[in-house]
Design a protein around this motif. Structure first.
Motif, PDB file in Angstrom:
ATOM      1  N   SER A 198      -6.493   3.153   4.376  1.00  0.00           N
ATOM      2  CA  SER A 198      -5.056   2.886   4.441  1.00  0.00           C
ATOM      3  C   SER A 198      -4.732   1.908   5.564  1.00  0.00           C
ATOM      4  N   LYS A 199      -5.380   2.078   6.704  1.00  0.00           N
ATOM      5  CA  LYS A 199      -5.169   1.152   7.814  1.00  0.00           C
ATOM      6  C   LYS A 199      -5.567  -0.265   7.424  1.00  0.00           C
ATOM      7  N   GLN A 200      -6.697  -0.363   6.740  1.00  0.00           N
ATOM      8  CA  GLN A 200      -7.172  -1.676   6.298  1.00  0.00           C
ATOM      9  C   GLN A 200      -6.203  -2.319   5.321  1.00  0.00           C
ATOM     10  N   MET A 201      -5.701  -1.530   4.383  1.00  0.00           N
ATOM     11  CA  MET A 201      -4.766  -2.061   3.394  1.00  0.00           C
ATOM     12  C   MET A 201      -3.443  -2.477   4.036  1.00  0.00           C
ATOM     13  N   ASN A 202      -2.975  -1.700   4.997  1.00  0.00           N
ATOM     14  CA  ASN A 202      -1.740  -2.067   5.694  1.00  0.00           C
ATOM     15  C   ASN A 202      -1.902  -3.381   6.453  1.00  0.00           C
ATOM     16  N   GLN A 203      -3.064  -3.594   7.030  1.00  0.00           N
ATOM     17  CA  GLN A 203      -3.334  -4.856   7.713  1.00  0.00           C
ATOM     18  C   GLN A 203      -3.374  -6.006   6.716  1.00  0.00           C
ATOM     19  N   ASP A 204      -4.008  -5.760   5.562  1.00  0.00           N
ATOM     20  CA  ASP A 204      -4.065  -6.788   4.527  1.00  0.00           C
ATOM     21  C   ASP A 204      -2.683  -7.087   3.959  1.00  0.00           C
ATOM     22  N   ASP A 205      -1.809  -6.091   3.935  1.00  0.00           N
ATOM     23  CA  ASP A 205      -0.449  -6.305   3.436  1.00  0.00           C
ATOM     24  C   ASP A 205       0.287  -7.346   4.281  1.00  0.00           C
ATOM     25  N   VAL A 206       0.054  -7.315   5.583  1.00  0.00           N
ATOM     26  CA  VAL A 206       0.675  -8.303   6.471  1.00  0.00           C
ATOM     27  C   VAL A 206       0.144  -9.687   6.137  1.00  0.00           C
ATOM     28  N   LYS A 207      -1.165  -9.765   5.945  1.00  0.00           N
ATOM     29  CA  LYS A 207      -1.787 -11.048   5.592  1.00  0.00           C
ATOM     30  C   LYS A 207      -1.267 -11.552   4.249  1.00  0.00           C
ATOM     31  N   THR A 208      -1.123 -10.637   3.309  1.00  0.00           N
ATOM     32  CA  THR A 208      -0.620 -11.000   1.982  1.00  0.00           C
ATOM     33  C   THR A 208       0.813 -11.519   2.059  1.00  0.00           C
ATOM     34  N   ALA A 209       1.660 -10.794   2.790  1.00  0.00           N
ATOM     35  CA  ALA A 209       3.060 -11.194   2.921  1.00  0.00           C
ATOM     36  C   ALA A 209       3.177 -12.565   3.580  1.00  0.00           C
TER      37      ALA A 209
ATOM     38  N   TRP B  60       0.803  -1.211   0.000  1.00  0.00           N
ATOM     39  CA  TRP B  60       0.000   0.000   0.000  1.00  0.00           C
ATOM     40  C   TRP B  60       0.844   1.273   0.000  1.00  0.00           C
ATOM     41  N   ASP B  61       1.937   1.267   0.739  1.00  0.00           N
ATOM     42  CA  ASP B  61       2.732   2.499   0.819  1.00  0.00           C
ATOM     43  C   ASP B  61       3.338   2.877  -0.534  1.00  0.00           C
ATOM     44  N   GLU B  62       3.378   1.930  -1.469  1.00  0.00           N
ATOM     45  CA  GLU B  62       3.896   2.218  -2.802  1.00  0.00           C
ATOM     46  C   GLU B  62       2.848   2.869  -3.706  1.00  0.00           C
ATOM     47  N   VAL B  63       1.576   2.642  -3.414  1.00  0.00           N
ATOM     48  CA  VAL B  63       0.501   3.118  -4.300  1.00  0.00           C
ATOM     49  C   VAL B  63      -0.487   4.032  -3.581  1.00  0.00           C
ATOM     50  N   SER B  64      -0.221   4.342  -2.320  1.00  0.00           N
ATOM     51  CA  SER B  64      -1.182   5.103  -1.520  1.00  0.00           C
ATOM     52  C   SER B  64      -1.513   6.472  -2.108  1.00  0.00           C
ATOM     53  N   GLY B  65      -0.536   7.085  -2.795  1.00  0.00           N
ATOM     54  CA  GLY B  65      -0.791   8.381  -3.412  1.00  0.00           C
ATOM     55  C   GLY B  65      -1.889   8.307  -4.461  1.00  0.00           C
ATOM     56  N   GLU B  66      -1.967   7.158  -5.139  1.00  0.00           N
ATOM     57  CA  GLU B  66      -3.021   6.956  -6.138  1.00  0.00           C
ATOM     58  C   GLU B  66      -4.395   6.822  -5.479  1.00  0.00           C
ATOM     59  N   GLY B  67      -4.399   6.436  -4.204  1.00  0.00           N
ATOM     60  CA  GLY B  67      -5.664   6.171  -3.529  1.00  0.00           C
ATOM     61  C   GLY B  67      -6.218   7.322  -2.726  1.00  0.00           C
ATOM     62  N   GLU B  68      -5.604   8.469  -2.811  1.00  0.00           N
ATOM     63  CA  GLU B  68      -6.025   9.598  -1.973  1.00  0.00           C
ATOM     64  C   GLU B  68      -7.452  10.055  -2.250  1.00  0.00           C
TER      65      GLU B  68
ATOM     66  N   GLN C  32      -0.690   4.185 -12.031  1.00  0.00           N
ATOM     67  CA  GLN C  32      -2.120   3.876 -12.055  1.00  0.00           C
ATOM     68  C   GLN C  32      -2.348   2.379 -12.200  1.00  0.00           C
ATOM     69  N   MET C  33      -1.599   1.733 -13.069  1.00  0.00           N
ATOM     70  CA  MET C  33      -1.740   0.301 -13.275  1.00  0.00           C
ATOM     71  C   MET C  33      -1.282  -0.482 -12.041  1.00  0.00           C
ATOM     72  N   LYS C  34      -0.231  -0.007 -11.417  1.00  0.00           N
ATOM     73  CA  LYS C  34       0.271  -0.653 -10.207  1.00  0.00           C
ATOM     74  C   LYS C  34      -0.776  -0.594  -9.101  1.00  0.00           C
ATOM     75  N   HIS C  35      -1.434   0.550  -8.975  1.00  0.00           N
ATOM     76  CA  HIS C  35      -2.500   0.743  -7.996  1.00  0.00           C
ATOM     77  C   HIS C  35      -3.673  -0.187  -8.284  1.00  0.00           C
ATOM     78  N   LEU C  36      -4.077  -0.259  -9.547  1.00  0.00           N
ATOM     79  CA  LEU C  36      -5.194  -1.119  -9.921  1.00  0.00           C
ATOM     80  C   LEU C  36      -4.881  -2.588  -9.665  1.00  0.00           C
ATOM     81  N   VAL C  37      -3.688  -3.024 -10.076  1.00  0.00           N
ATOM     82  CA  VAL C  37      -3.298  -4.426  -9.864  1.00  0.00           C
ATOM     83  C   VAL C  37      -3.254  -4.749  -8.374  1.00  0.00           C
ATOM     84  N   TYR C  38      -2.736  -3.827  -7.580  1.00  0.00           N
ATOM     85  CA  TYR C  38      -2.713  -4.020  -6.130  1.00  0.00           C
ATOM     86  C   TYR C  38      -4.119  -4.278  -5.599  1.00  0.00           C
ATOM     87  N   LEU C  39      -5.087  -3.493  -6.055  1.00  0.00           N
ATOM     88  CA  LEU C  39      -6.459  -3.631  -5.555  1.00  0.00           C
ATOM     89  C   LEU C  39      -7.139  -4.883  -6.098  1.00  0.00           C
ATOM     90  N   ILE C  40      -6.798  -5.301  -7.310  1.00  0.00           N
ATOM     91  CA  ILE C  40      -7.333  -6.556  -7.841  1.00  0.00           C
ATOM     92  C   ILE C  40      -6.813  -7.724  -7.004  1.00  0.00           C
TER      93      ILE C  40
END
Length: 296
Positions: A252-263, A82-90, A123-131
């Motif tokens: 952002s908090k939710q995505m950071n939590q999911d990042d841990v689960k993903t890793a 998320w920290d890599e694409v968070s700017g796209e999600g503002e 933009q594509m990186k952000h979209l792929v992250y969310l997919i």
């Protein structure tokens, strides 16, 4: 797509299931010996989706899978955080909704009128992250997601370039086949017709039938939306009763939590320098596993 003459329906269903299973085994044999994340990605559910996308033609499905392998090895969607694409999600131009459709599918909300950047790569990186995140959060009995596209504030000046639309379609239908259940284009303005006349030629037949134009004053459209969504959960922007509220900090908090689960799922861990490293014997250069491998 399989037909048997002079067979009862139960017998025909049994024959079709057996033939599909044989096709999956044939495809797996052609792929050869697999290891690490590659073997996890190539689950039976994954092979089935690629076969379905290519009308159960084993050779074409194999070629499609190999192209995805090349793409994932360079794009590395499993390593995006998320920290890599968070700017796209503002602005909340694309985000995972807090509700599911009537079939339990994850819902992605897209609001192209809120585009806030110009970098296609980001933009594509952000979209792929969310997919990838949407797939990770699918219920065990589901493997597809639904898209809701809100055209509020959309104009030709805020419209994504044709190149961006084409790349989005390419990624979705070629590297995430059979992951999209339906995409609702809600109340697009007349100006969108010119854009659509160009974009639609990039969409394959299987994806094209999943795209639904919905208009709030059209009763058939209203009934279609109602068949997919509970109006108490559906935002007012899409004809429902719920208030659409995107909170960037909370998301952002939710995505950071999911990042841990993903890793953890992929055997990747964060080091103190915030870089991803492989664990469990998997190389970071290998393809990521299918996060929904248990979903048929």
């Amino acid at each position: 797509m399989f037909r048997w003459k002079n067979s009862s329906q139960p017998e025909q269903e049994h024959n079709e299931a057996a033939l599909r299973e044989a096709k999956i085994k044939e495809l797996r044999a052609l792929l050869g010996e697999l290891s690490g994340r590659t073997s996890l990605f190539y689950s039976d559910a994954c092979l089935k989706r690629y076969l379905e996308a290519r009308n159960w033609n084993v050779g074409k499905a194999k070629k499609m899978l190999e192209e995805t392998l090349k793409w994932r090895s360079t794009f590395k969607p499993e390593e995006i955080r998320w920290d890599e694409v968070s700017g796209e999600g503002e602005t909340g131009k694309v985000y995972k909704a807090g509700f599911h459709d009537r079939h339990g599918r994850t819902v992605l909300i897209l609001r192209p009128g809120l585009q806030n950047t110009k970098s296609l790569d980001k933009q594509m990186k952000h979209l792929v992250y969310l997919i990838e995140n949407a797939i990770l959060n699918l219920p065990e009995d589901q493997e597809q997601m639904s898209w809701l596209i809100d055209f509020t504030n959309w104009s030709m000046s805020t419209s994504v370039p044709i190149k961006s639309a084409r790349e989005t379609i390419n990624i979705l239908q070629n590297h995430y086949p059979e992951r999209l259940a339906v995409a609702f284009l809600y109340n697009p303005p007349r100006l969108f017709e010119a854009f659509w006349k160009i974009v639609k030629y990039f969409i394959d037949a299987k994806t094209f039938v999943k795209v639904k134009f919905v208009y709030p004053k059209n009763q058939e459209s209203v009934e279609l939306m109602s068949s997919f969504f509970d109006e108490d959960n559906l935002p007012t922007e899409f004809g429902g009763k719920a208030l659409l509220q995107y909170n960037y900090e909370e998301f952002s908090k939710q995505m950071n939590q999911d990042d841990v689960k993903t890793a953890n799922y992929w055997g990747l861990v964060h080091s103190t320098d915030n870089q991803l490293h492989a664990s469990n014997g998997f190389s970071g250069a290998e393809i990521s596993p299918d996060p929904n491998q248990t979903n048929p």
